[in-house]
Structure formats: C-alpha cells, structure tokens
Scaffold this motif. Structure first.
Motif, PDB file in Angstrom:
ATOM      1  N   GLY A  65     -37.271 -11.884 -17.626  1.00 30.24           N
ATOM      2  CA  GLY A  65     -36.637 -10.594 -17.871  1.00 30.24           C
ATOM      3  C   GLY A  65     -35.122 -10.714 -17.904  1.00 30.24           C
ATOM      4  N   SER A  66     -34.459  -9.633 -18.252  1.00 27.55           N
ATOM      5  CA  SER A  66     -33.001  -9.630 -18.423  1.00 27.55           C
ATOM      6  C   SER A  66     -32.253 -10.051 -17.170  1.00 27.55           C
ATOM      7  CB  SER A  66     -32.519  -8.243 -18.841  1.00 27.55           C
ATOM      8  OG  SER A  66     -33.022  -7.927 -20.104  1.00 27.55           O
ATOM      9  N   ARG A  67     -32.607  -9.493 -16.024  1.00 27.63           N
ATOM     10  CA  ARG A  67     -31.894  -9.806 -14.781  1.00 27.63           C
ATOM     11  C   ARG A  67     -32.000 -11.288 -14.439  1.00 27.63           C
ATOM     12  NH1 ARG A  67     -32.922  -6.030  -9.839  1.00 27.63           N
ATOM     13  NH2 ARG A  67     -31.755  -4.702 -11.240  1.00 27.63           N
ATOM     14  N   GLU A  68     -33.218 -11.822 -14.512  1.00 26.63           N
ATOM     15  CA  GLU A  68     -33.404 -13.236 -14.205  1.00 26.63           C
ATOM     16  C   GLU A  68     -32.723 -14.119 -15.249  1.00 26.63           C
ATOM     17  OE1 GLU A  68     -36.849 -16.423 -12.907  1.00 26.63           O
ATOM     18  OE2 GLU A  68     -37.444 -14.415 -13.510  1.00 26.63           O
ATOM     19  N   PHE A  69     -32.780 -13.712 -16.514  1.00 26.47           N
ATOM     20  CA  PHE A  69     -32.108 -14.476 -17.557  1.00 26.47           C
ATOM     21  C   PHE A  69     -30.607 -14.573 -17.276  1.00 26.47           C
ATOM     22  CE2 PHE A  69     -29.405 -14.382 -21.295  1.00 26.47           C
ATOM     23  CZ  PHE A  69     -29.689 -15.633 -21.817  1.00 26.47           C
ATOM     24  N   LEU A  70     -29.983 -13.446 -16.948  1.00 28.19           N
ATOM     25  CA  LEU A  70     -28.545 -13.456 -16.690  1.00 28.19           C
ATOM     26  C   LEU A  70     -28.195 -14.329 -15.490  1.00 28.19           C
ATOM     27  CD1 LEU A  70     -27.680  -9.729 -17.416  1.00 28.19           C
ATOM     28  CD2 LEU A  70     -27.093 -11.727 -18.806  1.00 28.19           C
ATOM     29  N   SER A  71     -29.038 -14.298 -14.475  1.00 23.98           N
ATOM     30  CA  SER A  71     -28.807 -15.145 -13.303  1.00 23.98           C
ATOM     31  C   SER A  71     -28.907 -16.626 -13.670  1.00 23.98           C
ATOM     32  CB  SER A  71     -29.814 -14.799 -12.205  1.00 23.98           C
ATOM     33  OG  SER A  71     -29.641 -15.641 -11.097  1.00 23.98           O
ATOM     34  N   LEU A  72     -29.930 -16.974 -14.424  1.00 30.03           N
ATOM     35  CA  LEU A  72     -30.087 -18.365 -14.856  1.00 30.03           C
ATOM     36  C   LEU A  72     -28.948 -18.786 -15.784  1.00 30.03           C
ATOM     37  CD1 LEU A  72     -33.923 -18.324 -15.556  1.00 30.03           C
ATOM     38  CD2 LEU A  72     -32.769 -19.626 -13.744  1.00 30.03           C
ATOM     39  N   ALA A  73     -28.606 -17.924 -16.718  1.00 25.36           N
ATOM     40  CA  ALA A  73     -27.548 -18.242 -17.686  1.00 25.36           C
ATOM     41  C   ALA A  73     -26.203 -18.427 -16.999  1.00 25.36           C
ATOM     42  CB  ALA A  73     -27.464 -17.143 -18.743  1.00 25.36           C
ATOM     43  N   ALA A  74     -25.941 -17.651 -15.967  1.00 30.16           N
ATOM     44  CA  ALA A  74     -24.665 -17.746 -15.254  1.00 30.16           C
ATOM     45  C   ALA A  74     -24.473 -19.106 -14.595  1.00 30.16           C
ATOM     46  CB  ALA A  74     -24.559 -16.636 -14.212  1.00 30.16           C
ATOM     47  N   HIS A  75     -25.575 -19.792 -14.344  1.00 33.70           N
ATOM     48  CA  HIS A  75     -25.504 -21.096 -13.678  1.00 33.70           C
ATOM     49  C   HIS A  75     -25.872 -22.258 -14.599  1.00 33.70           C
ATOM     50  CE1 HIS A  75     -25.847 -18.173 -10.388  1.00 33.70           C
ATOM     51  NE2 HIS A  75     -25.006 -18.999  -9.803  1.00 33.70           N
ATOM     52  N   ALA A  76     -26.106 -21.970 -15.863  1.00 33.83           N
ATOM     53  CA  ALA A  76     -26.501 -23.015 -16.807  1.00 33.83           C
ATOM     54  C   ALA A  76     -25.295 -23.844 -17.229  1.00 33.83           C
ATOM     55  CB  ALA A  76     -27.153 -22.387 -18.039  1.00 33.83           C
ATOM     56  N   ALA A  77     -25.524 -25.119 -17.430  1.00 30.53           N
ATOM     57  CA  ALA A  77     -24.456 -25.989 -17.937  1.00 30.53           C
ATOM     58  C   ALA A  77     -24.171 -25.653 -19.391  1.00 30.53           C
ATOM     59  CB  ALA A  77     -24.865 -27.457 -17.794  1.00 30.53           C
ATOM     60  N   VAL A  78     -25.218 -25.370 -20.145  1.00 26.31           N
ATOM     61  CA  VAL A  78     -25.094 -24.982 -21.547  1.00 26.31           C
ATOM     62  C   VAL A  78     -26.362 -24.225 -21.923  1.00 26.31           C
ATOM     63  CG1 VAL A  78     -26.036 -27.179 -22.379  1.00 26.31           C
ATOM     64  CG2 VAL A  78     -24.632 -25.803 -23.904  1.00 26.31           C
ATOM     65  N   LEU A  79     -26.236 -23.254 -22.797  1.00 33.04           N
ATOM     66  CA  LEU A  79     -27.386 -22.518 -23.300  1.00 33.04           C
ATOM     67  C   LEU A  79     -27.582 -22.860 -24.760  1.00 33.04           C
ATOM     68  CD1 LEU A  79     -25.810 -20.416 -21.158  1.00 33.04           C
ATOM     69  CD2 LEU A  79     -27.857 -19.146 -21.703  1.00 33.04           C
ATOM     70  N   VAL A  80     -28.843 -22.894 -25.180  1.00 31.01           N
ATOM     71  CA  VAL A  80     -29.197 -23.132 -26.575  1.00 31.01           C
ATOM     72  C   VAL A  80     -30.080 -21.968 -26.991  1.00 31.01           C
ATOM     73  CG1 VAL A  80     -30.328 -24.672 -28.216  1.00 31.01           C
ATOM     74  CG2 VAL A  80     -29.122 -25.633 -26.228  1.00 31.01           C
ATOM     75  N   SER A  81     -29.708 -21.294 -28.066  1.00 33.26           N
ATOM     76  CA  SER A  81     -30.459 -20.119 -28.473  1.00 33.26           C
ATOM     77  C   SER A  81     -30.287 -19.858 -29.959  1.00 33.26           C
ATOM     78  CB  SER A  81     -29.969 -18.894 -27.690  1.00 33.26           C
ATOM     79  OG  SER A  81     -30.667 -17.735 -28.078  1.00 33.26           O
ATOM     80  N   ASP A  82     -31.215 -19.092 -30.515  1.00 29.54           N
ATOM     81  CA  ASP A  82     -31.051 -18.604 -31.877  1.00 29.54           C
ATOM     82  C   ASP A  82     -30.829 -17.094 -31.859  1.00 29.54           C
ATOM     83  OD1 ASP A  82     -33.547 -17.613 -31.268  1.00 29.54           O
ATOM     84  OD2 ASP A  82     -34.524 -18.365 -33.066  1.00 29.54           O
ATOM     85  N   SER A  83     -30.542 -16.560 -30.681  1.00 25.54           N
ATOM     86  CA  SER A  83     -30.356 -15.125 -30.509  1.00 25.54           C
ATOM     87  C   SER A  83     -28.894 -14.736 -30.620  1.00 25.54           C
ATOM     88  CB  SER A  83     -30.891 -14.707 -29.132  1.00 25.54           C
ATOM     89  OG  SER A  83     -30.473 -13.396 -28.828  1.00 25.54           O
ATOM     90  N   GLY A  84     -28.617 -13.723 -31.419  1.00 25.33           N
ATOM     91  CA  GLY A  84     -27.249 -13.223 -31.522  1.00 25.33           C
ATOM     92  C   GLY A  84     -26.776 -12.531 -30.263  1.00 25.33           C
ATOM     93  N   GLY A  85     -27.685 -11.874 -29.557  1.00 24.47           N
ATOM     94  CA  GLY A  85     -27.312 -11.167 -28.336  1.00 24.47           C
ATOM     95  C   GLY A  85     -26.822 -12.089 -27.239  1.00 24.47           C
ATOM     96  N   VAL A  86     -27.365 -13.266 -27.156  1.00 22.69           N
ATOM     97  CA  VAL A  86     -26.952 -14.218 -26.136  1.00 22.69           C
ATOM     98  C   VAL A  86     -25.484 -14.587 -26.323  1.00 22.69           C
ATOM     99  CG1 VAL A  86     -27.355 -16.529 -25.179  1.00 22.69           C
ATOM    100  CG2 VAL A  86     -29.288 -15.088 -25.783  1.00 22.69           C
ATOM    101  N   ALA A  87     -25.008 -14.590 -27.543  1.00 28.14           N
ATOM    102  CA  ALA A  87     -23.610 -14.930 -27.816  1.00 28.14           C
ATOM    103  C   ALA A  87     -22.661 -13.958 -27.114  1.00 28.14           C
ATOM    104  CB  ALA A  87     -23.350 -14.943 -29.318  1.00 28.14           C
ATOM    105  N   GLU A  88     -23.019 -12.708 -27.014  1.00 28.13           N
ATOM    106  CA  GLU A  88     -22.188 -11.750 -26.292  1.00 28.13           C
ATOM    107  C   GLU A  88     -22.247 -12.006 -24.794  1.00 28.13           C
ATOM    108  OE1 GLU A  88     -22.757  -7.647 -27.228  1.00 28.13           O
ATOM    109  OE2 GLU A  88     -22.875  -8.057 -29.370  1.00 28.13           O
ATOM    110  N   GLU A  89     -23.428 -12.265 -24.279  1.00 28.15           N
ATOM    111  CA  GLU A  89     -23.591 -12.446 -22.842  1.00 28.15           C
ATOM    112  C   GLU A  89     -22.838 -13.661 -22.317  1.00 28.15           C
ATOM    113  OE1 GLU A  89     -27.784 -12.416 -23.149  1.00 28.15           O
ATOM    114  OE2 GLU A  89     -27.936 -10.261 -22.801  1.00 28.15           O
ATOM    115  N   VAL A  90     -22.819 -14.762 -23.085  1.00 32.74           N
ATOM    116  CA  VAL A  90     -22.148 -15.961 -22.581  1.00 32.74           C
ATOM    117  C   VAL A  90     -20.644 -15.759 -22.463  1.00 32.74           C
ATOM    118  CG1 VAL A  90     -23.919 -17.549 -23.407  1.00 32.74           C
ATOM    119  CG2 VAL A  90     -21.924 -17.109 -24.839  1.00 32.74           C
TER     120      VAL A  90
END
Length: 135
Positions: free
Chosen positions: A28-53
């Motif tokens: 879900g969104s909350r867990e995704f944001l928590s994981l993303a905040a601690h990720a070394a790098v994210l790989v995605s094909d989602s445009g929305g993720v570009a805003e969040e990073v």
C-alpha cells in the motif's frame, strides 16, 4: 513487484538478476513510501513515483521511452532508461550512492516547497472567517 512485472521477468528469463535483490509483493501507499524513503535506488515505470522520489530525496530509474514528469529528470532525481540499460545504470548509481544522495538532499523539489497544505489551511480559515472572498 507488480504481478505484470513478475510475468515479464519470467517471460524474459531474468530470474538470475532478481536472485540478487529482495523482491516483495505490491504494498500500500504508506508502506511503499516508508520503503522508498530508505531505498538506495528505485526502479519503476510509474510516472507517479517520479514525484514521490523528489520529496523523499531518492534516486529513481524510470524504465520508459518518455516521461510525463520531466521535472524529476531535469532536477537529477530520475533517469530515463530503456530496459536493457537498467542493470548498468543502477550499478552506476549504487557505486556513487553516498555522493548522489548527499547531492539530492540539497536539491529543491521541482514540484513545490512542501508548504501547500499550510497555505491551503490558512486560505480555508480566511474564507470561513469571512476575511477573504473566492475569486
């Protein structure tokens, strides 16, 4: 990993690459944001993720031929790549990770300064109290 991505990995016979990274089911969104905040790098094909990073100050590899969030790329948070470029680009990011994250920490978010909620609350209060008119 999204179910469609998992299927594509199987079709492309890329399981050996995935064996070196932790792959989890969608969250879900909350867990995704928590994981993303601690990720070394994210790989995605989602445009929305570009805003969040940009808010999280994390690097992103966008696997697409175009991006609707060009601001993230221009600001240095995201990099647009073709599928065959994922591994070398991620390896390059990881090799200079500390330096990159330090730079991104000081990079302003191209989508705003984080004060929109406070400004909306203030304007709403002004409207409710009759100190301001719409328009």
């Amino acid at each position: 990993m999204h179910p469609r991505t998992r299927q594509a990995v199987r079709r492309a016979d890329c399981k050996d690459v995935l064996s070196r990274i932790l792959v989890i089911d969608p969250v879900g969104s909350r867990e995704f944001l928590s994981l993303a905040a601690h990720a070394a790098v994210l790989v995605s094909d989602s445009g929305g993720v570009a805003e969040e990073v940009t808010v999280l100050k994390r690097p992103l590899v966008v696997v697409r031929s175009s991006a609707e969030r060009a601001e993230s790329i221009e600001a240095g948070f995201a990099r647009l790549v073709a599928p065959h470029q994922i591994v070398p680009v991620v390896a390059g990011i990881l090799s200079r990770h500390r330096k990159l994250v330090a730079r991104l920490a000081n990079e302003p978010c191209p989508y705003g300064n984080g004060t929109a909620a406070a400004r909306i609350a203030w304007a709403t209060k002004q409207l409710i109290e009759g100190r301001r008119r719409l328009g």
